[in-house]
Design a protein around this motif. Structure first.
Motif, PDB file in Angstrom:
ATOM      1  N   ARG A 191      11.468 -29.383  10.403  1.00 62.71           N
ATOM      2  CA  ARG A 191      12.363 -30.511  10.691  1.00 62.71           C
ATOM      3  C   ARG A 191      11.960 -31.184  12.001  1.00 62.71           C
ATOM      4  O   ARG A 191      11.345 -30.562  12.884  1.00 62.71           O
ATOM      5  N   ALA A 248      13.144 -30.249   1.211  1.00 65.56           N
ATOM      6  CA  ALA A 248      14.590 -30.396   1.397  1.00 65.56           C
ATOM      7  C   ALA A 248      15.154 -29.244   2.217  1.00 65.56           C
ATOM      8  O   ALA A 248      16.036 -29.444   3.072  1.00 65.56           O
ATOM      9  N   ALA A 251      14.063 -29.362   5.980  1.00 63.42           N
ATOM     10  CA  ALA A 251      14.660 -30.504   6.676  1.00 63.42           C
ATOM     11  C   ALA A 251      16.024 -30.182   7.243  1.00 63.42           C
ATOM     12  O   ALA A 251      16.467 -30.801   8.220  1.00 63.42           O
ATOM     13  N   GLU A 252      16.710 -29.197   6.656  1.00 64.70           N
ATOM     14  CA  GLU A 252      18.086 -28.881   7.050  1.00 64.70           C
ATOM     15  C   GLU A 252      18.219 -27.536   7.736  1.00 64.70           C
ATOM     16  O   GLU A 252      19.328 -27.079   8.003  1.00 64.70           O
ATOM     17  N   THR A 253      17.099 -26.859   8.042  1.00 68.80           N
ATOM     18  CA  THR A 253      17.153 -25.516   8.623  1.00 68.80           C
ATOM     19  C   THR A 253      16.109 -25.395   9.724  1.00 68.80           C
ATOM     20  O   THR A 253      15.372 -26.342  10.022  1.00 68.80           O
TER      21      THR A 253
END
Length: 319
Positions: A191, A248, A251-253
């Motif tokens: 990320r 995905a 991107a969030e972790t």
């Protein structure tokens, strides 16, 4: 004495029906593809069974499955039809602008995401009625030999389950035509704002929590082999079944992942994902398009093979 078969009494269209039913594994879908009624396909199968003296296809709740005899006949029938199509194509040249054929290409998802956009653009401009099917190819689970890791793809090509395969291997059997599309290596993706990007050393790389793309959930991969050669190991905190899911997730972790460079370059911006160079040497792979040599006598397939390579080259030069 060998009994000669009277071909004048044999409908060779039955071999086309055999090919399509074998490909679709479903009478209804085969009927749609052949623009026939299901009853006409069933009637044709009955004639074919009497001709070849075998049930050929057995009904299941989900469709039909080929008998051992049908599997045995699949390669010679495919070769025969390829030769017939080649003969016919010399009289009526393949015209991509008017053709309404459907082709199937198999590739790992991180590979199809690279070659598919330029290929679709080329089809839109030059062959608007040609349709594509894309199958995800996977290496044989647990197989470490490059010569054998993609053997299922070669089997599917010869069984006509797909027309072209794109595989990350240079070990192509001699009975196949191949063309190098591009070379791929790996970068470390994460990320935006991830602290690893500030100091991407091998030691800090091993301290991170990692994501690995693995359909089977096996966390051990080629990165672990590269780490082991230098005396390192890592923690794989998550496995996911495909590369888009990987983007995905990271991107969030705080997970990081080694992903194909060209794949990430095309799709990372949509997820807010950034990359750094790997802090240790990782393997490079050549991606090769592959088709049976006998099938390449089909001028339509040969045309698709050519623009597939052209599209990949354009994508690489633009990137």
């Amino acid at each position: 004495m060998l009994k000669l078969v009277d071909l004048s009494r044999t409908d060779l269209n039955l071999l086309v029906l055999f090919e399509v039913v074998l490909d679709e594994r479903h009478v209804g879908r085969a009927a749609d593809r052949l623009k026939l009624s299901p009853s006409a396909v069933s009637h044709g199968l009955g004639r074919l069974r009497r001709l070849l003296n075998d049930p050929l296809f057995l009904k299941t709740p989900k469709g039909v499955v080929p008998t051992a005899r049908a599997v045995e006949l699949s390669a010679p029938i495919a070769e025969l039809l390829a030769r017939v199509r080649s003969v016919i194509s010399t009289a009526e040249p393949f015209d991509p602008a008017s053709s309404a054929r459907r082709f199937t290409i198999g590739a790992p998802d991180g590979v199809s995401a690279v070659f598919l956009p330029p290929l679709l653009d080329e089809l839109r401009r030059t062959a608007p009625s040609i349709d594509l099917g894309v199958r995800q190819l996977l290496p044989v689970p647990g197989e470490t030999s490059p010569e054998r890791a993609w053997r299922n793809a070669f089997t599917d090509l010869e069984d006509r389950a797909m027309d072209i395969a794109v595989v990350p291997s240079d070990h192509i059997p001699a009975r196949f035509h191949s063309r190098g599309l591009y070379e791929e290596d790996f970068v470390v993706a994460m990320r935006a704002g991830h602290p690893f990007a500030v100091d991407p050393t091998p030691e800090r790389y091993c301290e991170m929590q990692h994501l690995v793309v693995s359909l089977t959930g096996d966390p051990h991969g080629f990165v672990d082999e590269a780490l082991a050669k230098q005396g390192y190991s890592r923690r794989v905190a998550l496995t996911v079944p495909n590369f888009m899911f990987a983007l995905a997730a990271i991107a969030e972790t705080d997970l990081i992942s080694a992903l194909p460079r060209r794949f990430v370059a095309i799709h990372a911006a949509h997820f807010g994902v950034v990359t750094v160079e790997a802090p240790l040497p990782l393997p490079r792979f050549r991606l090769n398009a592959v088709a049976p040599k006998v099938a390449m006598m089909d001028t339509g397939l040969a045309w698709l093979f050519g623009i597939l390579g052209k599209g990949a080259a354009v994508r690489i030069e633009a990137g």
